[in-house]
Write an enzyme that holds these catalytic residues in place. Structure first.
Site, PDB file in Angstrom:
ATOM      1  N   ARG A 187      -3.484  28.573 -56.883  1.00 34.83           N
ATOM      2  CA  ARG A 187      -4.883  29.062 -56.923  1.00 34.83           C
ATOM      3  C   ARG A 187      -5.610  28.639 -58.189  1.00 34.83           C
ATOM      4  O   ARG A 187      -6.564  29.285 -58.617  1.00 34.83           O
ATOM      5  CB  ARG A 187      -4.957  30.575 -56.771  1.00 34.83           C
ATOM      6  CG  ARG A 187      -4.399  31.063 -55.453  1.00 34.83           C
ATOM      7  CD  ARG A 187      -4.977  32.394 -55.057  1.00 34.83           C
ATOM      8  NE  ARG A 187      -4.442  32.783 -53.779  1.00 34.83           N
ATOM      9  CZ  ARG A 187      -3.340  33.530 -53.638  1.00 34.83           C
ATOM     10  NH1 ARG A 187      -2.697  33.948 -54.703  1.00 34.83           N
ATOM     11  NH2 ARG A 187      -2.918  33.855 -52.443  1.00 34.83           N
ATOM     12  N   LYS A 223     -17.058  19.061 -60.127  1.00 37.16           N
ATOM     13  CA  LYS A 223     -16.954  18.622 -58.727  1.00 37.16           C
ATOM     14  C   LYS A 223     -15.639  17.878 -58.595  1.00 37.16           C
ATOM     15  O   LYS A 223     -15.382  16.912 -59.317  1.00 37.16           O
ATOM     16  CB  LYS A 223     -18.088  17.666 -58.378  1.00 37.16           C
ATOM     17  CG  LYS A 223     -19.349  18.353 -57.913  1.00 37.16           C
ATOM     18  CD  LYS A 223     -20.328  17.338 -57.371  1.00 37.16           C
ATOM     19  CE  LYS A 223     -21.603  18.011 -56.935  1.00 37.16           C
ATOM     20  NZ  LYS A 223     -22.624  17.037 -56.512  1.00 37.16           N
ATOM     21  N   HIS A 252     -19.025   2.409 -56.940  1.00 38.19           N
ATOM     22  CA  HIS A 252     -19.954   3.538 -56.928  1.00 38.19           C
ATOM     23  C   HIS A 252     -21.271   3.235 -57.682  1.00 38.19           C
ATOM     24  O   HIS A 252     -22.365   3.413 -57.154  1.00 38.19           O
ATOM     25  CB  HIS A 252     -19.273   4.773 -57.517  1.00 38.19           C
ATOM     26  CG  HIS A 252     -20.150   5.980 -57.526  1.00 38.19           C
ATOM     27  ND1 HIS A 252     -20.490   6.666 -56.379  1.00 38.19           N
ATOM     28  CD2 HIS A 252     -20.804   6.606 -58.543  1.00 38.19           C
ATOM     29  CE1 HIS A 252     -21.287   7.667 -56.696  1.00 38.19           C
ATOM     30  NE2 HIS A 252     -21.498   7.657 -57.995  1.00 38.19           N
ATOM     31  N   GLU A 299     -25.451   5.298 -63.641  1.00 35.91           N
ATOM     32  CA  GLU A 299     -25.570   6.743 -63.913  1.00 35.91           C
ATOM     33  C   GLU A 299     -26.388   6.970 -65.193  1.00 35.91           C
ATOM     34  O   GLU A 299     -27.137   7.933 -65.286  1.00 35.91           O
ATOM     35  CB  GLU A 299     -24.189   7.397 -64.035  1.00 35.91           C
ATOM     36  CG  GLU A 299     -23.307   7.312 -62.788  1.00 35.91           C
ATOM     37  CD  GLU A 299     -23.756   8.193 -61.624  1.00 35.91           C
ATOM     38  OE1 GLU A 299     -24.730   8.973 -61.767  1.00 35.91           O
ATOM     39  OE2 GLU A 299     -23.146   8.082 -60.540  1.00 35.91           O
ATOM     40  N   ARG A 313     -29.223  21.107 -59.341  1.00 37.63           N
ATOM     41  CA  ARG A 313     -28.155  20.098 -59.522  1.00 37.63           C
ATOM     42  C   ARG A 313     -28.343  18.888 -58.614  1.00 37.63           C
ATOM     43  O   ARG A 313     -27.852  17.798 -58.908  1.00 37.63           O
ATOM     44  CB  ARG A 313     -26.775  20.749 -59.318  1.00 37.63           C
ATOM     45  CG  ARG A 313     -25.635  19.791 -59.613  1.00 37.63           C
ATOM     46  CD  ARG A 313     -24.301  20.468 -59.753  1.00 37.63           C
ATOM     47  NE  ARG A 313     -23.276  19.471 -60.004  1.00 37.63           N
ATOM     48  CZ  ARG A 313     -22.040  19.741 -60.382  1.00 37.63           C
ATOM     49  NH1 ARG A 313     -21.664  20.985 -60.557  1.00 37.63           N
ATOM     50  NH2 ARG A 313     -21.165  18.781 -60.588  1.00 37.63           N
ATOM     51  N   HIS A 365     -28.164   8.572 -54.993  1.00 37.01           N
ATOM     52  CA  HIS A 365     -26.814   8.699 -54.440  1.00 37.01           C
ATOM     53  C   HIS A 365     -26.790   8.818 -52.917  1.00 37.01           C
ATOM     54  O   HIS A 365     -25.768   8.524 -52.300  1.00 37.01           O
ATOM     55  CB  HIS A 365     -26.093   9.922 -55.036  1.00 37.01           C
ATOM     56  CG  HIS A 365     -25.592   9.678 -56.432  1.00 37.01           C
ATOM     57  ND1 HIS A 365     -26.421   9.313 -57.466  1.00 37.01           N
ATOM     58  CD2 HIS A 365     -24.347   9.734 -56.966  1.00 37.01           C
ATOM     59  CE1 HIS A 365     -25.698   9.172 -58.577  1.00 37.01           C
ATOM     60  NE2 HIS A 365     -24.440   9.421 -58.297  1.00 37.01           N
ATOM     61  N   LYS A 379     -26.386  16.438 -68.388  1.00 40.33           N
ATOM     62  CA  LYS A 379     -25.580  16.946 -67.273  1.00 40.33           C
ATOM     63  C   LYS A 379     -25.181  18.396 -67.531  1.00 40.33           C
ATOM     64  O   LYS A 379     -25.251  19.241 -66.637  1.00 40.33           O
ATOM     65  CB  LYS A 379     -24.349  16.069 -67.033  1.00 40.33           C
ATOM     66  CG  LYS A 379     -23.525  16.603 -65.872  1.00 40.33           C
ATOM     67  CD  LYS A 379     -22.998  15.584 -64.947  1.00 40.33           C
ATOM     68  CE  LYS A 379     -22.347  16.251 -63.733  1.00 40.33           C
ATOM     69  NZ  LYS A 379     -21.610  15.359 -62.897  1.00 40.33           N
ATOM     70  N   GLU A 385     -24.715  23.592 -57.107  1.00 37.64           N
ATOM     71  CA  GLU A 385     -25.689  22.760 -56.389  1.00 37.64           C
ATOM     72  C   GLU A 385     -26.475  23.505 -55.303  1.00 37.64           C
ATOM     73  O   GLU A 385     -26.534  23.093 -54.159  1.00 37.64           O
ATOM     74  CB  GLU A 385     -24.998  21.519 -55.806  1.00 37.64           C
ATOM     75  CG  GLU A 385     -25.983  20.407 -55.493  1.00 37.64           C
ATOM     76  CD  GLU A 385     -25.344  19.060 -55.210  1.00 37.64           C
ATOM     77  OE1 GLU A 385     -24.571  18.582 -56.056  1.00 37.64           O
ATOM     78  OE2 GLU A 385     -25.619  18.511 -54.146  1.00 37.64           O
ATOM     79  N   ASN A 396     -28.170  13.752 -57.983  1.00 38.85           N
ATOM     80  CA  ASN A 396     -27.865  12.845 -56.880  1.00 38.85           C
ATOM     81  C   ASN A 396     -28.949  11.798 -56.665  1.00 38.85           C
ATOM     82  O   ASN A 396     -28.977  11.130 -55.630  1.00 38.85           O
ATOM     83  CB  ASN A 396     -27.669  13.637 -55.576  1.00 38.85           C
ATOM     84  CG  ASN A 396     -26.439  14.505 -55.649  1.00 38.85           C
ATOM     85  OD1 ASN A 396     -25.419  14.091 -56.174  1.00 38.85           O
ATOM     86  ND2 ASN A 396     -26.544  15.722 -55.148  1.00 38.85           N
ATOM     87  N   HIS A 429     -24.307   6.356 -51.645  1.00 35.84           N
ATOM     88  CA  HIS A 429     -23.021   6.733 -51.022  1.00 35.84           C
ATOM     89  C   HIS A 429     -22.854   6.052 -49.664  1.00 35.84           C
ATOM     90  O   HIS A 429     -21.758   5.622 -49.314  1.00 35.84           O
ATOM     91  CB  HIS A 429     -22.965   8.250 -50.805  1.00 35.84           C
ATOM     92  CG  HIS A 429     -22.425   8.986 -51.998  1.00 35.84           C
ATOM     93  ND1 HIS A 429     -22.670  10.321 -52.206  1.00 35.84           N
ATOM     94  CD2 HIS A 429     -21.654   8.574 -53.031  1.00 35.84           C
ATOM     95  CE1 HIS A 429     -22.073  10.696 -53.326  1.00 35.84           C
ATOM     96  NE2 HIS A 429     -21.453   9.658 -53.841  1.00 35.84           N
TER      97      HIS A 429
HETATM   98  N1  GLY Z   1     -22.360  13.550 -59.725  1.00 39.10           N
HETATM   99  C1  GLY Z   1     -23.285  14.540 -59.373  1.00 39.10           C
HETATM  100  C2  GLY Z   1     -22.869  15.924 -59.761  1.00 39.10           C
HETATM  101  O1  GLY Z   1     -21.906  16.109 -60.473  1.00 39.10           O
HETATM  102  O2  GLY Z   1     -23.510  16.844 -59.342  1.00 39.10           O
END
Ligand code: GLY
Length: 362
Positions: free
Chosen positions: A117, A139, A258, A180, A235, A242, A221, A231, A239, A246
């Site tokens: 856990r 993430k 990426h 980025e 947040r 992205h 960030k 998110e 993206n 993606h």
């Molecule tokens: N890479 C986008 C985020 O961490 O939200």
């Protein structure tokens, strides 16, 4: 050495950025019962082996080596990490230490989040992309029937970015991270774009300026994460570029990396933004010039728009069948919109195929 605190009550942690700090790592990690060093086969030879022996002077250490790149970001490798931890009697007070790029961080972070856990996880990013983005914010995910389909939000307990590790990074991998960096300039801090424009030589030679650039991106960030960890809203601005990125990355079966895919996603999103009257046309070409300055692709034709739209429908930001895009309001300001007409989306994809500089052929 510079430090940022990510304030998330009991999940708060520090991000430390500096040159040559990897050797001091044992001083930063407290007193875990055991350490599982998760890295890839290439990085193990470069830094992992030395780090392992430094750690071994103070803690029981085991290692788990992933294959380099996206291949290691797979549920089967995450299960391998768990198996290793179980067979080596790792308990709840052990530490998973992820040394590597985005794939190592994502797979190792994911495994740490579900082992008993959740055990403590320290991220030691060794690529520019991981230092400015993927190591921060919790993430974690592995690819399973699609990119990042299985994952968790699980904050690391520390992030240590040693800029000296970038010195051995192959050029394509290094340049991959700049998409980025450009993103942070677009969503929050246009001064970053000026720094990139005016200091290209020093940045490409991995000079001193890099530390402050990485620090600035990590700080943006961290601020976003503090406001919206899971998110729910803000947040999503991270993206930018992205959604389409993606889809292009997955459609290319990862032939596009990426950052390269995000670079194309930035161009398409800026195209949509100017077509919707949100920014001037010149901003689009300025951004294309900047991405080209770092050899990132701004044109690409190896995809069919209809196939790409299928990938887009699987995007995690789709809500009630509606695609949501982060679009530019200005340099340094973005907005989330779900009213992009399908015809404009198609037009932006066609734009990527048009003649222009920095066409990526694979
Ligand atoms: N890479 C986008 C985020 O961490 O939200």
């Amino acid at each position: 050495m510079r430090e940022i605190k990510v304030n998330l009550s009991e999940r708060s942690y520090r991000i430390i950025v500096g040159e040559g700090i990897l050797g001091n790592l044992p001083d930063f990690i407290g007193s875990p019962s055991r350490v599982l060093l998760i890295t890839d086969t290439t990085l193990y030879a470069f830094y992992g082996k030395t780090l392992e022996s430094v750690l071994r002077e103070r803690f029981p250490v085991e290692n788990f080596l992933l294959p380099p790149g996206e291949k290691g970001k797979n549920i089967k490798w995450a299960l391998g990490i768990l198996r290793k931890a179980i067979l080596s009697s790792f308990d709840r007070y052990s530490l998973f230490l992820c040394l590597g790029g985005g794939s190592v961080g994502d797979t190792g972070g994911f495994a740490s989040s579900i082992y008993m856990r959740g055990v403590r996880c320290i991220q030691v990013p060794t690529t520019l992309l991981a230092m400015v983005d993927s190591s921060i914010g919790g993430k974690t995910a592995v690819d399973f029937y699609g990119k990042n389909i299985v994952g968790t939000f699980y904050q690391p307990s520390l992030v240590i970015s040693d800029t000296a590790t970038l010195k051995t990074l192959p050029e394509r991998n290094y340049l991959n991270g700049f998409a980025e960096v450009v993103k942070y300039g677009i969503i929050k801090e246009p001064a970053i774009l000026t720094v990139l424009r005016e200091n290209r030589e020093e940045i490409l030679q991995k000079g001193k300026i890099l530390e402050s650039l990485i620090f600035q991106c990590a700080q943006i960030k961290a601020e976003v994460i503090e406001e919206d960890e899971k998110e729910k809203g803000l947040r999503m601005i991270l993206n930018f570029g992205h959604t389409i990125g993606h889809a292009l990355e997955a459609n290319s079966k990862f032939a596009l990396w990426h950052g390269e895919a995000v670079s194309l996603g930035i161009v398409a999103s800026a195209y949509i933004s100017q077509a919707m009257g949100m920014i001037k046309k010149e901003v689009l070409s300025e951004l294309e010039d900047l991405l080209s300055l770092y050899s990132l692709p701004t044109r690409y034709e190896r995809f069919s728009s209809s196939r790409l739209k299928e990938f887009l429908q699987r995007d995690k930001k789709v809500k009630m069948g509606k695609l949501r895009f982060v679009l530019m309001k200005n340099l340094g300001e973005v907005e989330i919109r779900d009213d992009v007409p399908e015809s404009l989306l198609e037009e932006s994809l066609e734009y990527l195929k048009k003649d222009g500089r920095n066409r990526r052929a694979f």
